[in-house]
Design a protein around this motif. Sequence first.
Motif, PDB file in Angstrom:
ATOM      1  N   ALA A 157      -5.183   5.286  -4.776  1.00 48.07           N
ATOM      2  CA  ALA A 157      -5.199   4.705  -3.744  1.00 48.07           C
ATOM      3  C   ALA A 157      -5.889   4.351  -2.538  1.00 48.07           C
ATOM      4  N   SER A 158      -6.911   4.858  -2.492  1.00 50.93           N
ATOM      5  CA  SER A 158      -8.200   4.800  -1.031  1.00 50.93           C
ATOM      6  C   SER A 158      -8.935   3.126  -2.210  1.00 50.93           C
TER       7      SER A 158
ATOM      8  N   GLY B  11      -0.590   7.259  -5.445  1.00 50.21           N
ATOM      9  CA  GLY B  11      -1.529   7.470  -4.848  1.00 50.21           C
ATOM     10  C   GLY B  11      -1.535   9.386  -4.256  1.00 50.21           C
ATOM     11  N   LEU B  12      -0.134   9.366  -4.991  1.00 51.62           N
ATOM     12  CA  LEU B  12       0.646  10.890  -5.049  1.00 51.62           C
ATOM     13  C   LEU B  12      -0.275  12.161  -6.127  1.00 51.62           C
TER      14      LEU B  12
ATOM     15  N   PRO C  54      -4.871  10.219  -5.499  1.00 54.59           N
ATOM     16  CA  PRO C  54      -6.049   9.948  -3.896  1.00 54.59           C
ATOM     17  C   PRO C  54      -6.764   8.386  -4.016  1.00 54.59           C
TER      18      PRO C  54
ATOM     19  N   ARG D 106      -6.621   0.279  -1.014  1.00 57.44           N
ATOM     20  CA  ARG D 106      -6.695   0.267  -0.117  1.00 57.44           C
ATOM     21  C   ARG D 106      -7.415  -0.824   0.551  1.00 57.44           C
TER      22      ARG D 106
ATOM     23  N   CYS E 201       2.244   2.072  -2.967  1.00 56.04           N
ATOM     24  CA  CYS E 201       1.145   1.997  -4.250  1.00 56.04           C
ATOM     25  C   CYS E 201       0.697   3.485  -3.993  1.00 56.04           C
ATOM     26  N   VAL E 202       0.824   4.582  -2.561  1.00 53.49           N
ATOM     27  CA  VAL E 202       0.780   5.564  -2.782  1.00 53.49           C
ATOM     28  C   VAL E 202       1.364   6.569  -2.909  1.00 53.49           C
ATOM     29  N   ARG E 203       3.307   6.197  -3.025  1.00 50.18           N
ATOM     30  CA  ARG E 203       4.754   6.941  -3.128  1.00 50.18           C
ATOM     31  C   ARG E 203       4.132   6.752  -5.176  1.00 50.18           C
TER      32      ARG E 203
ATOM     33  N   TYR F 128       1.314  -1.319   0.098  1.00 43.94           N
ATOM     34  CA  TYR F 128      -0.145   0.006  -0.402  1.00 43.94           C
ATOM     35  C   TYR F 128       1.027   0.729  -0.247  1.00 43.94           C
TER      36      TYR F 128
END
Length: 269
Positions: free
Chosen positions: A145-146, A138-139, A142, A149, A133-135, A130
């Motif tokens: 990424a949600s 997701g930036l 978003p 998650r 994924c955010v890095r 996760y």
Amino acid sequence: MAGRTARLVLLAGAAALASASQGDREPVYRDCVHRCEERNCSGGALRHFRSRQPIYMSLAGWTCQDDCKYECMWVTVGLYLKEGHKVPQFHGKVSLNAWFWSTVFHTKDTDLTEKMDYFCASTVILHSIYLCCVRTVGLQHPAVASAFRALLLLMLTAHVSYLSLVHFDYGYNLAANVAIGLVNVVWWLAWCLRNLRRLPHVRKCMVVVLLLQGLSLLELLDFPPFFWVLDAHAIWHISTIPVHVLFFSFLEDDSLYLLKESEAKFKLD
């Protein structure tokens, strides 16, 4: 990060083939344990054992049966050495550990501590995926990424529910963790290689991933413990400490980079 990816392919095959270690199956060992429990683990002998047991061992849940297994392990080891044979492994289990429950599990091996050790280890790997994924996505997106998650949480819930309520399958558990571990490693490495020239601090992340995969070889080895204390598994745990310090350093550098990048965009706006 990718720390608990360390229990890899050879162990996966071994887990499916055996429910106990070689030493546990030895007739000498099993007979010794049986006679020890009959002699020491009931009536007055049990009361005597409890009266002389150190308080720290009592608090850790160390039982008379555990003591018999421990003493008989050394009896069997002595016989193996006397006959010139290789020392067998005892009480071996495929263990995928998160730090806290790893400590609890290695202090006292019970059904509960074993399950918590395994489940928390799976959580660590999924959290690393996760985080990746955010890095990487997701930036900028978003919502992606949600949604990812939520998918990971659903996977973890299904995994834990199956092992807890249906059947605790060591082979399946290991295969599942190896699979998500490989996703974790490949994803992080791909991102590192893509950004290596642009972001020098990414080298730290790359070194961490490669070191952890190299150190995982310790989990594939089986040799008698040095000084009868440090076996391959213990050395693996010790070796991962500086690696995680390096990963924290990467996270710190990367966070500072993102902060400066966001400040620059803010000034332009």
